[in-house]
Scaffold this active site. Structure first.
Site, short mmCIF file in Angstrom:
data_model
loop_
_atom_site.label_atom_id
_atom_site.label_comp_id
_atom_site.label_asym_id
_atom_site.label_seq_id
_atom_site.Cartn_x
_atom_site.Cartn_y
_atom_site.Cartn_z
N ILE A 39 32.42 -93.04 80.60
CA ILE A 39 32.03 -92.75 79.22
C ILE A 39 30.50 -92.69 79.05
O ILE A 39 30.00 -92.08 78.10
CB ILE A 39 32.67 -93.79 78.27
CG1 ILE A 39 32.83 -93.23 76.87
CG2 ILE A 39 31.89 -95.10 78.26
CD1 ILE A 39 33.75 -94.06 75.98
N ASN A 94 30.32 -100.84 93.16
CA ASN A 94 29.58 -102.07 92.88
C ASN A 94 30.55 -103.24 92.98
O ASN A 94 31.54 -103.28 92.26
CB ASN A 94 28.96 -102.01 91.48
CG ASN A 94 27.97 -100.87 91.33
OD1 ASN A 94 27.25 -100.54 92.27
ND2 ASN A 94 27.92 -100.26 90.16
N HIS A 107 36.49 -100.25 91.15
CA HIS A 107 36.44 -98.81 90.90
C HIS A 107 35.37 -98.15 91.73
O HIS A 107 34.34 -98.76 92.00
CB HIS A 107 36.19 -98.52 89.40
CG HIS A 107 35.02 -99.26 88.83
ND1 HIS A 107 35.08 -100.59 88.49
CD2 HIS A 107 33.75 -98.88 88.58
CE1 HIS A 107 33.91 -101.00 88.04
NE2 HIS A 107 33.07 -99.97 88.10
P1 AMP Z 1 30.26 -100.96 87.02
O1 AMP Z 1 28.89 -101.28 86.48
O2 AMP Z 1 30.24 -100.51 88.47
O3 AMP Z 1 31.25 -102.08 86.77
O4 AMP Z 1 30.74 -99.68 86.22
C1 AMP Z 1 31.45 -99.74 85.02
C2 AMP Z 1 31.40 -98.35 84.42
O5 AMP Z 1 32.40 -98.25 83.44
C3 AMP Z 1 30.08 -97.99 83.77
O6 AMP Z 1 29.49 -96.87 84.42
C4 AMP Z 1 30.47 -97.67 82.32
O7 AMP Z 1 29.76 -96.59 81.79
C5 AMP Z 1 31.95 -97.35 82.45
N1 AMP Z 1 32.73 -97.57 81.25
C6 AMP Z 1 32.65 -98.61 80.38
N2 AMP Z 1 33.56 -98.47 79.40
C7 AMP Z 1 34.24 -97.33 79.64
C8 AMP Z 1 35.31 -96.63 78.99
N3 AMP Z 1 35.88 -97.12 77.84
N4 AMP Z 1 35.74 -95.48 79.50
C9 AMP Z 1 35.17 -94.98 80.63
N5 AMP Z 1 34.17 -95.59 81.30
C10 AMP Z 1 33.71 -96.74 80.83
#
Ligand code: AMP
Ligand code: ZN
Length: 152
Positions: A39, A94, A107
């Site tokens: 997002i 990460n 992820h």
């Molecule tokens: P990380 O920092 O590796 O845990 O990545 C988490 C990712 O999730 C970040 O890049 C956010 O932008 C993404 N994110 C957070 N909320 C959502 C959501 N509702 N839908 C899609 N992506 C999201």
């Protein structure tokens, strides 16, 4: 492969997406995995792919599930590259807060990259001094179980 863990971690945003409790722009779904648009993209077309079962880190993932997720990556990379016209892609996981993980459900990030983009990459890299490299090689090899060797 075993069934996905039906348990929902009520505090996990990605479990809520997996279970359809909050929306996401899904681009690929299998019985065990789902991919959707991040997002807050680093670049447009930034995709996340994850197991449906709640596993915090890659080290927690059963080998079979890991293999299934890995099997989806080439097709997803081709689709993101074709859809965005990216010149390259970064695939990043990460693992842990210290490594920048903010959502505790494993992820992969698939991030489209462009020759002229302004993304701040790569990160700084250091050097091993003396026998540090050999020592580190020894320490990691020692931690790998014999079962890991047999699977090669
Ligand atoms: P990380 O920092 O590796 O845990 O990545 C988490 C990712 O999730 C970040 O890049 C956010 O932008 C993404 N994110 C957070 N909320 C959502 C959501 N509702 N839908 C899609 N992506 C999201
Ligand atoms: Zn989760």
């Amino acid at each position: 492969m075993s069934q996905p863990d039906p348990a929902l971690d009520p505090h996990c945003l990605f479990c809520k997406i997996v279970h359809g409790h909050i929306p996401a722009a899904k681009v690929l779904e299998t019985y065990h995995a789902v991919a959707f648009l991040d997002i807050h993209p680093v670049n447009p077309g930034h995709v996340l792919i994850l197991p449906k079962a709640h596993h915090p880190h890659l080290a927690d993932l059963p080998d079979e599930l890991s293999a299934h997720l890995a099997s989806l990556l080439p097709r997803l990379c081709r689709a993101v590259r074709a859809a965005t016209g990216a010149d390259g892609l970064n695939l990043i996981v990460n693992n842990g807060m210290a490594a920048g993980q903010t959502i505790d459900h494993l992820h992969w990030h698939i991030i489209p990259r462009f020759r002229d983009d302004t993304v701040d990459w790569p990160w700084p890299q250091g050097e091993y001094v003396g026998d540090e490299l050999g020592q580190m090689q020894f320490r990691i090899e020692r931690e790998l179980s014999p079962a890991d060797d047999e699977s090669e």
